[in-house]
Design a protein around this motif. Structure first.
Motif, short mmCIF file in Angstrom:
data_model
loop_
_atom_site.label_atom_id
_atom_site.label_comp_id
_atom_site.label_asym_id
_atom_site.label_seq_id
_atom_site.Cartn_x
_atom_site.Cartn_y
_atom_site.Cartn_z
N ALA A 210 36.77 54.39 -7.94
CA ALA A 210 37.95 55.07 -7.56
C ALA A 210 38.02 56.26 -7.62
O ALA A 210 38.67 57.01 -6.85
N THR A 211 37.03 56.91 -8.15
CA THR A 211 36.86 58.37 -8.14
C THR A 211 36.10 58.93 -6.94
O THR A 211 35.86 60.44 -6.88
N ASP B 250 32.52 52.43 -2.01
CA ASP B 250 32.68 51.03 -2.12
C ASP B 250 31.42 49.96 -1.99
O ASP B 250 30.23 50.36 -1.84
N GLY B 251 31.57 48.87 -2.92
CA GLY B 251 30.38 48.18 -2.91
C GLY B 251 30.49 46.62 -3.34
O GLY B 251 31.55 46.27 -3.91
N VAL C 234 34.35 45.72 -4.33
CA VAL C 234 35.14 46.54 -4.97
C VAL C 234 35.41 47.89 -4.20
O VAL C 234 34.22 48.60 -3.78
N GLU C 235 36.69 48.19 -4.00
CA GLU C 235 36.93 49.08 -2.87
C GLU C 235 37.86 50.11 -3.34
O GLU C 235 38.79 49.95 -3.89
N ASP D 23 45.81 54.05 -4.24
CA ASP D 23 46.28 53.88 -5.44
C ASP D 23 45.15 53.66 -6.65
O ASP D 23 45.43 53.33 -7.87
N GLY D 24 44.19 53.86 -6.45
CA GLY D 24 42.95 53.70 -7.07
C GLY D 24 41.85 52.68 -6.75
O GLY D 24 40.96 53.24 -5.92
N VAL D 25 41.58 51.57 -7.32
CA VAL D 25 40.65 50.59 -6.73
C VAL D 25 41.16 49.01 -6.65
O VAL D 25 41.93 49.02 -7.61
N VAL D 26 40.45 48.45 -5.75
CA VAL D 26 40.90 46.94 -5.47
C VAL D 26 39.56 46.18 -5.63
O VAL D 26 38.55 46.59 -5.25
N GLU D 27 39.61 45.09 -6.50
CA GLU D 27 38.57 44.29 -6.68
C GLU D 27 38.92 43.01 -6.06
O GLU D 27 39.68 42.23 -6.55
N ARG D 28 38.08 42.53 -5.11
CA ARG D 28 38.33 41.43 -4.08
C ARG D 28 37.21 40.36 -4.51
O ARG D 28 36.03 40.68 -4.03
#
Length: 235
Positions: free
Chosen positions: A178-179, A184-185, A216-217, A221-226
């Motif tokens: 997020a920071t 991403d990974g 994790v991207e 808005d921060g971070v998304v975990e797919r």
């Protein structure tokens, strides 16, 4: 980048009481050889003798095993890293990702591993042996979990092994993505793995049920975990 790579978040022979592992069977089957040549690189553990012994016990009945000891441990001694070009599988053990990368570079392993990959050798590894293939990773090489932006970059982006199995792995990895501390990974739980072939992601697999893999991207808005579909081996 040509070739096949298998990155284990955890599992394999080193996390099996009897050495049996569907993930390891899957890796060996990729070679399409009745008795593949497999070399273990235990650098991240400081070439722990018991680790190498467990490897040989797990594989000796179905493969021709060897160990690349850069610490000159007996009975293996020091071997020319060029031996890696003679293998069907190169399997990297867990431990300190930072120490592994530093020592490998002193001995010229990154270039040798790229040559092996390009010639058809399957590259595999668990934990630190997962992290090393990526551009960056989550590591406990310095004690507390920390971001490490020093990988080999054979797989783009970042990596986080033991994602749900170890305290604070998930929380810290999402924070770093997020920071922007990490790219991403892939976040991979124990007993699961991600597979890459010719520079592209192929699939996620697991040797136990309910062992997820995530992409994790970073977003605005921060971070998304797919969550990524995981194929259960043996099914």
């Amino acid at each position: 980048m040509k070739g096949t790579m298998v990155a284990l978040g955890g599992g394999g022979f080193s996390m099996s009481e009897d050495g049996a592992s569907a993930l390891d069977d899957y890796i060996l089957a990729m070679t399409k050889r009745p008795r593949p040549r497999i070399c273990f690189i235990p650098t991240a553990s400081g070439d722990a003798d018991t680790y190498s012994e467990r490897f040989e016990a797990a594989f000796r009945d179905r493969a021709d095993t060897s160990v690349l000891s850069l610490f000159c441990h007996e009975p293996w001694g020091y071997s020319d890293p060029a031996m890696l070009l003679e293998q069907d599988v190169i399997y990297v053990g867990g431990g300190s990702t930072a120490n592994l990368l530093a020592i490998w570079r002193l001995h010229g392993l990154p270039e040798m591993l790229e040559k092996a990959l390009d010639s058809g050798t399957v590259l595999a590894g668990i934990s630190a042996g997962m992290n090393c293939w990526f551009e960056s990773s989550s590591t406990d090489s310095y004690g507390p979990l920390a971001p490490l932006d020093d990988g080999l970059g054979l797989i783009p982006g970042s990596a986080c092994p033991h994602y749900l199995s170890e305290p604070r792995r998930r929380e810290s990895y999402q924070h770093w993505v997020a920071t922007g501390a990490l790219a991403d990974g892939f976040a991979v739980d124990d007993y699961a793995a991600v597979v890459w072939r010719d520079g592209a992601f192929v699939e996620a697999v697991a040797e136990q049920r309910d062992r997820p893999v995530f992409w994790v991207e970073r977003t605005a808005d921060g971070v998304v975990e797919r969550e990524i579909p995981v194929r259960l081996l043996g099914q």
